[in-house]
Design a protein around this motif. Structure first.
Motif, PDB file in Angstrom:
ATOM      1  N   SER A 135       0.824  -1.204   0.000  1.00 34.29           N
ATOM      2  CA  SER A 135       0.000   0.000   0.000  1.00 34.29           C
ATOM      3  C   SER A 135       0.860   1.258   0.000  1.00 34.29           C
ATOM      4  O   SER A 135       0.529   2.237  -0.654  1.00 34.29           O
ATOM      5  CB  SER A 135      -0.926   0.013   1.217  1.00 34.29           C
ATOM      6  N   THR A 139      -3.889   7.165   6.425  1.00 33.92           N
ATOM      7  CA  THR A 139      -4.822   6.283   5.725  1.00 33.92           C
ATOM      8  C   THR A 139      -4.431   4.827   5.956  1.00 33.92           C
ATOM      9  O   THR A 139      -5.274   3.955   6.154  1.00 33.92           O
ATOM     10  CB  THR A 139      -4.788   6.571   4.211  1.00 33.92           C
ATOM     11  N   TRP A 191      -5.489   3.747   9.358  1.00 33.16           N
ATOM     12  CA  TRP A 191      -6.933   3.666   9.459  1.00 33.16           C
ATOM     13  C   TRP A 191      -7.491   2.476   8.673  1.00 33.16           C
ATOM     14  O   TRP A 191      -8.364   1.761   9.145  1.00 33.16           O
ATOM     15  CB  TRP A 191      -7.536   4.983   8.957  1.00 33.16           C
ATOM     16  N   LYS A 192      -6.973   2.263   7.463  1.00 32.98           N
ATOM     17  CA  LYS A 192      -7.600   1.256   6.600  1.00 32.98           C
ATOM     18  C   LYS A 192      -6.968  -0.129   6.702  1.00 32.98           C
ATOM     19  O   LYS A 192      -7.604  -1.127   6.412  1.00 32.98           O
ATOM     20  CB  LYS A 192      -7.552   1.724   5.141  1.00 32.98           C
ATOM     21  N   HIS A 193      -5.686  -0.195   7.036  1.00 28.54           N
ATOM     22  CA  HIS A 193      -5.040  -1.512   7.052  1.00 28.54           C
ATOM     23  C   HIS A 193      -4.654  -1.977   8.450  1.00 28.54           C
ATOM     24  O   HIS A 193      -4.918  -3.104   8.823  1.00 28.54           O
ATOM     25  CB  HIS A 193      -3.791  -1.500   6.176  1.00 28.54           C
ATOM     26  N   ASP A 197      -4.253  -7.296   1.546  1.00 27.18           N
ATOM     27  CA  ASP A 197      -4.884  -7.234   2.862  1.00 27.18           C
ATOM     28  C   ASP A 197      -6.045  -8.223   2.920  1.00 27.18           C
ATOM     29  O   ASP A 197      -6.997  -8.111   2.151  1.00 27.18           O
ATOM     30  CB  ASP A 197      -5.390  -5.805   3.105  1.00 27.18           C
ATOM     31  N   MET A 220      -9.773  -6.949   2.932  1.00 27.29           N
ATOM     32  CA  MET A 220     -10.358  -6.058   1.936  1.00 27.29           C
ATOM     33  C   MET A 220     -10.893  -6.841   0.747  1.00 27.29           C
ATOM     34  O   MET A 220     -10.405  -7.915   0.421  1.00 27.29           O
ATOM     35  CB  MET A 220      -9.306  -5.050   1.472  1.00 27.29           C
ATOM     36  N   SER A 235     -11.849  -2.788  -3.009  1.00 26.33           N
ATOM     37  CA  SER A 235     -11.181  -1.787  -2.165  1.00 26.33           C
ATOM     38  C   SER A 235      -9.663  -1.858  -2.333  1.00 26.33           C
ATOM     39  O   SER A 235      -8.983  -0.843  -2.211  1.00 26.33           O
ATOM     40  CB  SER A 235     -11.591  -1.936  -0.700  1.00 26.33           C
ATOM     41  N   GLU A 247      -7.711   1.583  -3.861  1.00 24.45           N
ATOM     42  CA  GLU A 247      -6.739   2.274  -3.017  1.00 24.45           C
ATOM     43  C   GLU A 247      -5.777   3.187  -3.779  1.00 24.45           C
ATOM     44  O   GLU A 247      -5.602   4.341  -3.398  1.00 24.45           O
ATOM     45  CB  GLU A 247      -5.968   1.241  -2.201  1.00 24.45           C
ATOM     46  N   GLU A 286      -7.612   6.347  -4.795  1.00 20.92           N
ATOM     47  CA  GLU A 286      -7.916   7.213  -3.657  1.00 20.92           C
ATOM     48  C   GLU A 286      -6.663   7.885  -3.119  1.00 20.92           C
ATOM     49  O   GLU A 286      -6.678   9.060  -2.772  1.00 20.92           O
ATOM     50  CB  GLU A 286      -8.575   6.400  -2.539  1.00 20.92           C
TER      51      GLU A 286
END
Lengths: 300, 722
Positions: free
Chosen positions: A188, A197, A200-202, B474, B477, B481, B485, B488
């Motif tokens: 990511s 982010t 928060w997301k992972h 992940d 997810m 998503s 990513e 975004e």
């Protein structure tokens, strides 16, 4: 372009059926714990409405009545109805449990994430502080806090939160340290995701399960601690109806009229056991890594 | 094979092994089932096979083919929820499947023993290796400690552990991976069993280590007449070592026969497809690899009829393949058997077996573009431990002064063994790790000092695909998503993003309807496609591929390689391809760099480098890769180097490769004494090799290498030494 065949499992069944197949439905501990917890929350919410008497109303004609008859669980030395006091007290216990659970979760997660994700000196200093706090028995820490700050419900909550935040934080830090070097985090970053982010997301979604378990345990501990502090006269001040106060009220009569303390003690024991069972059940089943790989490994 | 001659069995209390004609291990109708939550899974289905003492049988198959479970059952080591439901395992007429636990324990290690894949986890880390071998003896034989120690030293010598006496009390972590595998083989050999089952014995090892271990197994087989079962997914290993080959698919044997027959006249479409889909180090197979569609089936959902039919080029359309399960039947000479209804038709199908020396010319590689990425003297040093005393700091020089450029439109391969710094280099380039020093210029502008914000912006141009498709997504997810990513992160998400995501999925060969699924619902190859789609999302110029196919099965590997090639042509991508598998590099790359201990030791055009390797290490690497071609592989000279890659904490002085270099050792013999340097261990080597790091020179044809004595060829390359 090669189009690949697909042999992944097809997920198309009603939600309840999927739930029946989920590991929760097969985990006895989870089911019992969840049942008790739901009942507790329900009782705490409707308690004041179904309570047969005013929990504070004294009735000096009917002091120390045994269970049965007009008073389901008997009365205390001022003639107050024990059942009503317990029903009202559930509210206080629920409030303490919820507040401590969520506050220690919030602070613990923030501190743990910071320590685990930033690392370096931040981590070392925070870890030292956390370890110092952990060195004190939780109850002693809460006791000291209340003794200094005075005994109000807010202070009881803050005190138990203070005792339990380090526990959540240290678990959170450990899980973050485990998640951070995973390749999907690196992947990511490589697509340009910013650090907030990322967390928060992972990081958070992957770290929360074990931490939530610790939080349920701290909620259970909060109920115990509230009762303990009340018992010592440092909790919510009488005559407010809390489970701890009911136990205290029954203390002089433990031999002659034991039902007062026993009924309150039983409530505490059942709810705390329920919360612990719930936490264990969640821990046993929540981890997607464990669940999906055991089958595949055996077949290597 | 069963020459019945001297079975060199010492008086080990193993009398049955000395029967004249050699033993035989027979499996008949073996069926193993696992009771899983989703139902009964048949992992091994009616498998029959024979192994004679003195022969090497290669068992080939992809993941889930049942090859490991078959031999775990032979050892009586299938555990709950697995169960042998039918069949027998006979060792010289004695049915092992009927024995109780105690009796089986007597067989294991003594008559049949096993070598596992992972030498890191198969040894107990808290006991010295010597004790672990002594325990094997003492568990089976009533002998004294001293006697056991003497015999343990004997087997350690047998597997060529240098100075076995001194290393007897060393712990497993003091050995390299290859050495640990030797220790495991020593343990398996300890009681002189008649059969050894080696389950992927070299998969976890580097290619030069693999060459050493294969050499050792070969030697042992000849020396002490064991029956060796070599379970592997690597056809090259089989071609090099096996006498007979068994090919498994979906829990069944689909083909078996003599190694030459299997390689040159296969009679099962799966075998044919496997051979065709393997990239090869000795040739380039045109632009595209043959690929088998789909992925290896999961055993819980095997197709009806022939399990291979949905992926088969012969049987996909034929009703018989869909309904009738083919049985093994004779398909040629010498016990060649195939389980294909239409095996005869394969006589007309070419296996694409290459002629020796055949090299297919590349179709117009685009290596003339200008430099997209320029790296100058890049270094990545990091402390070897987190708390170090200031007067004795140890530094790992993962990348140590590397310079190269990547031209637009080309594929540059970086190869090397584990610990050579190739992955660290890749991560430095997109600054997932901050390099210690050096410059990285992307399209002429320096990026090694960009701030966080600018670097994030640059990530739209440089992307990365990771090695492990299981770890790089992940698990919580959905595909949507995951692929959303990148959009975004760069503020590009809008109403059309979902549409774009579906387009991306279609591009990499995923079904766009699966957009709501999570990674665990996909197979390994499909997950790697998701990873590629994520890298493609922002339309980058350069993609760094870090071992993108090494975790995949052979048939799936070919699909992903083809996909990468297609995408490169379609989107005008530039690739930096990091890999340890030289065959794959040979197939996909235009130029290749070879790294050793943080430095580039040779670089050049692909065909030049593979045809004419100049640095001794490159020669060693190339010769260590086994060819999936038995005749060619066995006729070939192997340069097997001793030792393993040294630690990058304390790399050898001078040329990093000198302690293992066969050329330097050979040269030393012909040089006058004043040009030689005396080494601590008593050897002599040419002075420059020991004292100075050779500069990587420049040559007209762009083929550069870092060796003091290139061109001074020697005869050493022809020896088959350890």
């Amino acid at each position: 372009m090669t189009v690949s065949l697909d042999n992944g499992p097809v997920v198309a069944m009603p939600a309840w059926k999927r739930w029946m197949r989920s590991p929760y439905a097969r985990h006895t501990g989870f089911l019992v714990g969840a049942g008790i917890t739901v009942l507790f929350v329900f009782v705490a919410l409707i308690g004041p409405f179904i309570a047969p008497y005013d929990p504070l109303a004294t009735d000096l004609q009917n002091v120390l009545q045994p269970p049965g008859g007009e008073h389901l669980l008997g009365t205390d030395r001022y003639g107050r109805d024990i059942a009503s006091r317990l029903l009202w007290g559930a509210q206080a216990s629920l409030f303490v449990a919820l507040a401590v659970g969520s506050l220690s979760l919030l602070f613990g997660v923030i501190l743990g994430t910071l320590a685990g994700f930033v690392g370096g000196w931040t981590d070392r200093i925070m870890l030292a502080v956390i370890n110092i706090l952990l060195a004190f028995p939780g109850f002693l820490l809460a006791l000291a806090f209340v003794a200094i700050r005075g005994s109000t419900l807010t202070n009881v909550i803050l005190a138990v939160t203070l005792a339990y935040t380090p526990r959540v934080a240290i678990v959170m830090r450990a899980v973050v340290l485990n998640i951070r070097p995973r390749q999907f985090i690196e992947a990511s970053f490589a697509v340009g995701v910013s650090t907030p982010t990322m967390i928060w997301k992972h990081v958070l979604p992957n770290c929360l399960p074990p931490v939530i378990v610790v939080a349920t345990v701290s909620a259970a501990f909060a109920i115990l601690a509230e009762a303990g502090l009340s018992f010592l006269g440092l909790g919510v001040q009488p005559p407010a109806p809390t489970w701890g106060n009911v136990i205290t009220d029954g203390r002089p009569f433990l031999i002659s009229d034991p039902w007062i303390s026993i009924s309150a003690g039983a409530c505490i024991a059942v709810v705390v056991t329920g919360l612990n069972l719930l936490g264990d059940g969640v821990r046993d089943t929540l981890d997607p890594f464990l669940r999906n790989q055991t089958g595949a490994r055996a077949l290597k | 094979m069963q020459d019945g001659g001297a079975v060199p069995n010492t008086a080990d209390g193993n009398p049955s092994a000395s029967t004249a004609s050699g033993s035989r291990l027979s499996v008949r109708g073996l069926t193993v089932q696992f009771a899983m939550p989703m139902g009964i899974v048949r992992a091994v289905d009616n498998v029959s096979l024979d192994i004679a003492q003195g022969e090497t049988v290669g068992v080939v198959g992809e993941s889930g083919s049942g090859k490991s479970v078959t031999f775990l059952s032979v050892m009586g080591m299938v555990r709950q929820p697995g169960r042998i439901v039918a069949g027998s395992v006979e060792l010289d007429g004695r049915d092992l499947s009927q024995l109780d636990r105690e009796e089986l324990r007597g067989i294991r290690g003594r008559d049949i023993s096993m070598v596992f894949q992972d030498p890191q986890t198969s040894l107990n880390p808290v006991f010295p290796i010597g004790k672990q071998i002594v325990d094997v003896f003492r568990a089976h034989l009533p002998i004294s400690k001293d006697e056991a120690r003497r015999r343990a030293l004997e087997v350690l010598d047998l597997v060529h552990i240098p100075e076995a006496k001194n290393r007897f009390d060393s712990f497993p972590h003091e050995f390299s991976g290859g050495m640990r595998q030797r220790v495991l083989i020593a343990m398996a050999l300890a009681l002189r069993p008649r059969f050894i089952i080696a389950d992927e014995p070299t998969t976890a090892l580097d290619v030069t280590m693999q060459a050493q271990i294969l050499e050792l197994l070969h030697e042992l087989k000849q020396e002490i007449n064991i029956g060796l079962v070599l379970i592997t997914h690597d056809l090259g290993v089989v071609a090099r070592s096996a006498d007979r080959v068994i090919v498994m698919y979906g829990g069944k044997i689909v083909e078996q026969g003599d190694v030459r027959t299997i390689f040159y006249e296969p009679r099962h479409p799966y075998t044919v497809s496997l051979m065709r889909s393997m990239p090869r180090i000795d040739m380039v197979r045109g632009e595209r690899l043959h690929s088998i569609g789909g992925s290896p089936p999961s055993l819980s959902g095997l197709p009806a009829g022939c399990a291979f039919h949905p992926r088969c080029f012969l049987g996909a359309e034929r009703p018989k393949c869909r309904t009738e399960t083919p049985e093994l039947h004779d398909a040629g000479r010498g016990g060649h058997r195939s389980a294909c209804h239409y095996a005869n038709e394969l006589e007309l199908v070419s296996t694409d077996a290459p002629k020796v020396g055949e090299v297919v010319a590349r179709a117009g590689a685009q290596t003339t573009g200008e430099a997209l990425l320029e790296v100058r003297d890049l270094r990545m040093h990091y402390p070897a431990a987190s708390f170090q005393v200031p007067w004795n700091r140890k530094v790992v020089k993962a990348v140590d002064g590397v310079s190269f450029s990547v031209r637009e439109g080309e594929t540059l391969g970086i190869v090397g063994e584990s610990g050579c710094g190739k992955s660290t280099l890749g991560r430095c380039l997109i600054r997932l790790i901050e390099p210690t020093s050096g410059s990285i210029a992307f399209r002429g502008s320096e990026i090694s000092h960009l701030g966080v914000r600018d670097m994030r912006a640059l990530r739209t141009d440089i992307q990365m695909v990771f090695q492990d498709p299981y770890a790089s997504l992940d698990p919580r997810m959905t595909v949507e998503s995951i692929l959303r990513e990148p959009f975004e992160a760069h503020g590009q998400a809008d109403a059309r993003t979902t549409h774009k995501i579906k387009e991306l999925m279609a591009h990499v060969g995923l079904n766009p309807e699966h957009i709501e699924r999570r990674p665990h619902e996909f197979s390994g190859g499909q997950r790697q496609r998701i990873g590629i789609a994520r890298a493609l999302a922002l339309k980058p110029k350069l993609i760094i591929l870090d071992e993108p196919v090494s975790a995949l099965d052979v048939s799936v590997q070919a699909q992903i390689i083809n996909l990468l090639k297609d995408l490169q042509a379609e989107f005008k991508l530039t690739y930096l391809f990091i890999a340890h598998d030289l065959s794959v590099v040979r197939h996909i790359c235009d130029r290749v760099m070879v790294m050793y201990l943080g430095r580039i030791i040779e670089a050049g055009d692909r065909d030049t480098l593979f045809a004419d390797p100049r640095h001794p290490y490159t020669k060693v690497l190339l010769s260590a890769v086994p060819l999936p071609d038995p005749d060619k592989e066995r006729a070939r000279a192997h340069v097997v180097v001793p030792g393993s890659v040294p630690s990058p904490i304390n790399p050898p002085r001078g040329c990093h490769f000198h302690p293992r270099c066969p050329s330097a050792a050979a040269l030393a013999g012909s040089m006058p004494a004043d040009e030689l340097e005396q080494l601590a261990d008593g050897g002599v080597l040419p002075k420059p090799c020991v004292n100075a790091y050779p500069d990587i020179g420049a040559e007209a044809d762009g083929h550069v290498q870092a060796c003091h004595f290139v061109g001074v060829d020697n005869q050493n390359t022809g020896t088959r030494g350890r």
